[in-house]
Scaffold this motif. Structure first.
Motif, PDB file in Angstrom:
ATOM      1  N   THR A 126       0.830  -1.201   0.000  1.00 36.99           N
ATOM      2  CA  THR A 126       0.000   0.000   0.000  1.00 36.99           C
ATOM      3  C   THR A 126       0.866   1.252   0.000  1.00 36.99           C
ATOM      4  O   THR A 126       2.058   1.205   0.296  1.00 36.99           O
ATOM      5  CB  THR A 126      -0.940   0.034   1.225  1.00 36.99           C
ATOM      6  OG1 THR A 126      -0.153   0.036   2.411  1.00 36.99           O
ATOM      7  CG2 THR A 126      -1.895  -1.145   1.226  1.00 36.99           C
ATOM      8  N   SER A 139       0.252   5.810   0.622  1.00 35.65           N
ATOM      9  CA  SER A 139      -0.672   6.858   1.053  1.00 35.65           C
ATOM     10  C   SER A 139      -0.753   7.937  -0.027  1.00 35.65           C
ATOM     11  O   SER A 139       0.075   7.971  -0.942  1.00 35.65           O
ATOM     12  CB  SER A 139      -0.189   7.485   2.364  1.00 35.65           C
ATOM     13  OG  SER A 139       0.998   8.227   2.129  1.00 35.65           O
ATOM     14  N   LYS A 140      -1.731   8.804   0.114  1.00 32.45           N
ATOM     15  CA  LYS A 140      -1.826   9.947  -0.796  1.00 32.45           C
ATOM     16  C   LYS A 140      -0.528  10.746  -0.738  1.00 32.45           C
ATOM     17  O   LYS A 140      -0.025  11.192  -1.768  1.00 32.45           O
ATOM     18  CB  LYS A 140      -3.005  10.842  -0.426  1.00 32.45           C
ATOM     19  CG  LYS A 140      -3.077  12.105  -1.265  1.00 32.45           C
ATOM     20  CD  LYS A 140      -4.206  13.023  -0.854  1.00 32.45           C
ATOM     21  CE  LYS A 140      -4.177  14.306  -1.654  1.00 32.45           C
ATOM     22  NZ  LYS A 140      -5.308  15.174  -1.319  1.00 32.45           N
ATOM     23  N   PRO A 148      -8.507  11.271  -2.580  1.00 33.90           N
ATOM     24  CA  PRO A 148      -8.908  11.293  -1.167  1.00 33.90           C
ATOM     25  C   PRO A 148      -7.739  10.827  -0.296  1.00 33.90           C
ATOM     26  O   PRO A 148      -6.941   9.991  -0.711  1.00 33.90           O
ATOM     27  CB  PRO A 148     -10.061  10.290  -1.113  1.00 33.90           C
ATOM     28  CG  PRO A 148     -10.551  10.173  -2.525  1.00 33.90           C
ATOM     29  CD  PRO A 148      -9.348  10.394  -3.389  1.00 33.90           C
ATOM     30  N   SER A 149      -7.632  11.370   0.892  1.00 34.88           N
ATOM     31  CA  SER A 149      -6.578  10.958   1.827  1.00 34.88           C
ATOM     32  C   SER A 149      -6.941   9.596   2.395  1.00 34.88           C
ATOM     33  O   SER A 149      -7.914   9.467   3.139  1.00 34.88           O
ATOM     34  CB  SER A 149      -6.435  11.971   2.958  1.00 34.88           C
ATOM     35  OG  SER A 149      -5.945  13.182   2.447  1.00 34.88           O
ATOM     36  N   ARG A 150      -6.168   8.604   1.985  1.00 37.08           N
ATOM     37  CA  ARG A 150      -6.397   7.228   2.418  1.00 37.08           C
ATOM     38  C   ARG A 150      -5.199   6.384   2.039  1.00 37.08           C
ATOM     39  O   ARG A 150      -4.231   6.895   1.504  1.00 37.08           O
ATOM     40  CB  ARG A 150      -7.680   6.658   1.818  1.00 37.08           C
ATOM     41  CG  ARG A 150      -7.712   6.707   0.302  1.00 37.08           C
ATOM     42  CD  ARG A 150      -8.780   5.862  -0.321  1.00 37.08           C
ATOM     43  NE  ARG A 150      -8.523   4.485   0.021  1.00 37.08           N
ATOM     44  CZ  ARG A 150      -9.455   3.569   0.214  1.00 37.08           C
ATOM     45  NH1 ARG A 150     -10.706   3.869   0.067  1.00 37.08           N
ATOM     46  NH2 ARG A 150      -9.141   2.333   0.534  1.00 37.08           N
ATOM     47  N   THR A 151      -5.283   5.099   2.292  1.00 34.12           N
ATOM     48  CA  THR A 151      -4.252   4.155   1.891  1.00 34.12           C
ATOM     49  C   THR A 151      -4.724   3.446   0.627  1.00 34.12           C
ATOM     50  O   THR A 151      -5.898   3.102   0.503  1.00 34.12           O
ATOM     51  CB  THR A 151      -4.009   3.134   3.019  1.00 34.12           C
ATOM     52  OG1 THR A 151      -3.626   3.847   4.193  1.00 34.12           O
ATOM     53  CG2 THR A 151      -2.923   2.154   2.654  1.00 34.12           C
ATOM     54  N   TYR A 152      -3.803   3.231  -0.294  1.00 36.36           N
ATOM     55  CA  TYR A 152      -4.131   2.647  -1.591  1.00 36.36           C
ATOM     56  C   TYR A 152      -3.287   1.424  -1.893  1.00 36.36           C
ATOM     57  O   TYR A 152      -2.082   1.435  -1.668  1.00 36.36           O
ATOM     58  CB  TYR A 152      -3.874   3.664  -2.717  1.00 36.36           C
ATOM     59  CG  TYR A 152      -4.760   4.865  -2.681  1.00 36.36           C
ATOM     60  CD1 TYR A 152      -6.006   4.843  -3.283  1.00 36.36           C
ATOM     61  CD2 TYR A 152      -4.356   6.030  -2.040  1.00 36.36           C
ATOM     62  CE1 TYR A 152      -6.838   5.954  -3.248  1.00 36.36           C
ATOM     63  CE2 TYR A 152      -5.177   7.142  -2.004  1.00 36.36           C
ATOM     64  CZ  TYR A 152      -6.411   7.090  -2.610  1.00 36.36           C
ATOM     65  OH  TYR A 152      -7.231   8.183  -2.569  1.00 36.36           O
ATOM     66  N   THR A 153      -3.929   0.396  -2.462  1.00 34.93           N
ATOM     67  CA  THR A 153      -3.198  -0.640  -3.173  1.00 34.93           C
ATOM     68  C   THR A 153      -2.957  -0.078  -4.570  1.00 34.93           C
ATOM     69  O   THR A 153      -3.558   0.933  -4.954  1.00 34.93           O
ATOM     70  CB  THR A 153      -4.022  -1.941  -3.288  1.00 34.93           C
ATOM     71  OG1 THR A 153      -5.213  -1.653  -4.037  1.00 34.93           O
ATOM     72  CG2 THR A 153      -4.356  -2.521  -1.915  1.00 34.93           C
ATOM     73  N   ARG A 207      -6.313   0.022  -6.491  1.00 32.30           N
ATOM     74  CA  ARG A 207      -7.236   1.058  -6.008  1.00 32.30           C
ATOM     75  C   ARG A 207      -6.727   2.451  -6.397  1.00 32.30           C
ATOM     76  O   ARG A 207      -7.508   3.329  -6.760  1.00 32.30           O
ATOM     77  CB  ARG A 207      -7.404   0.960  -4.500  1.00 32.30           C
ATOM     78  CG  ARG A 207      -8.403   1.968  -4.008  1.00 32.30           C
ATOM     79  CD  ARG A 207      -8.877   1.619  -2.636  1.00 32.30           C
ATOM     80  NE  ARG A 207     -10.328   1.740  -2.691  1.00 32.30           N
ATOM     81  CZ  ARG A 207     -11.165   1.060  -1.968  1.00 32.30           C
ATOM     82  NH1 ARG A 207     -10.729   0.177  -1.136  1.00 32.30           N
ATOM     83  NH2 ARG A 207     -12.440   1.256  -2.074  1.00 32.30           N
ATOM     84  N   GLN A 261      -8.745   5.048  -8.829  1.00 34.63           N
ATOM     85  CA  GLN A 261      -9.075   6.405  -8.378  1.00 34.63           C
ATOM     86  C   GLN A 261      -8.500   7.456  -9.333  1.00 34.63           C
ATOM     87  O   GLN A 261      -9.192   8.405  -9.710  1.00 34.63           O
ATOM     88  CB  GLN A 261      -8.549   6.634  -6.963  1.00 34.63           C
ATOM     89  CG  GLN A 261      -9.001   7.932  -6.354  1.00 34.63           C
ATOM     90  CD  GLN A 261     -10.490   7.953  -6.076  1.00 34.63           C
ATOM     91  OE1 GLN A 261     -11.005   7.074  -5.414  1.00 34.63           O
ATOM     92  NE2 GLN A 261     -11.182   8.948  -6.591  1.00 34.63           N
TER      93      GLN A 261
END
Length: 88
Positions: free
Chosen positions: A31, A33-34, A58-63, A66, A70
């Motif tokens: 993962t 982050s933004k 969006p501020s989140r964690t991404y694979t 994902r 996005q």
């Protein structure tokens, strides 16, 4: 030609960012982050439009998947997918 987007000289730059954040051979469960994406975009000195795309995340964690979904959604929403390319 009608209906055809003209590719920007920055076409494919977001793919470069994604590839840098998720290096080849990295686990599909990894993962980021933004902030990781924003930092890499700054290192690559993306154009204003592509910085806008990255900032819209969006501020989140991404694979990787994902993050690509996005970014592609943002690109399509702005009508820039044909100009800057999509990511995978």
């Amino acid at each position: 030609m009608f209906g055809t987007d003209i590719r920007s000289e920055d076409y494919g730059e977001l793919q470069r960012v994604v590839n840098a954040v998720f290096a080849p051979g990295i686990s599909s469960l990894a993962t980021c982050s933004k902030l990781d994406v924003v930092a890499r975009a700054e290192i690559f000195d993306l154009c204003d439009d592509l910085r806008e795309v990255v900032e819209a995340l969006p501020s989140r964690t991404y694979t990787r998947q994902r993050l690509c979904d996005q970014l592609n959604s943002i690109l399509v929403g702005h009508g820039w997918a044909g100009v800057y390319g999509t990511v995978e």
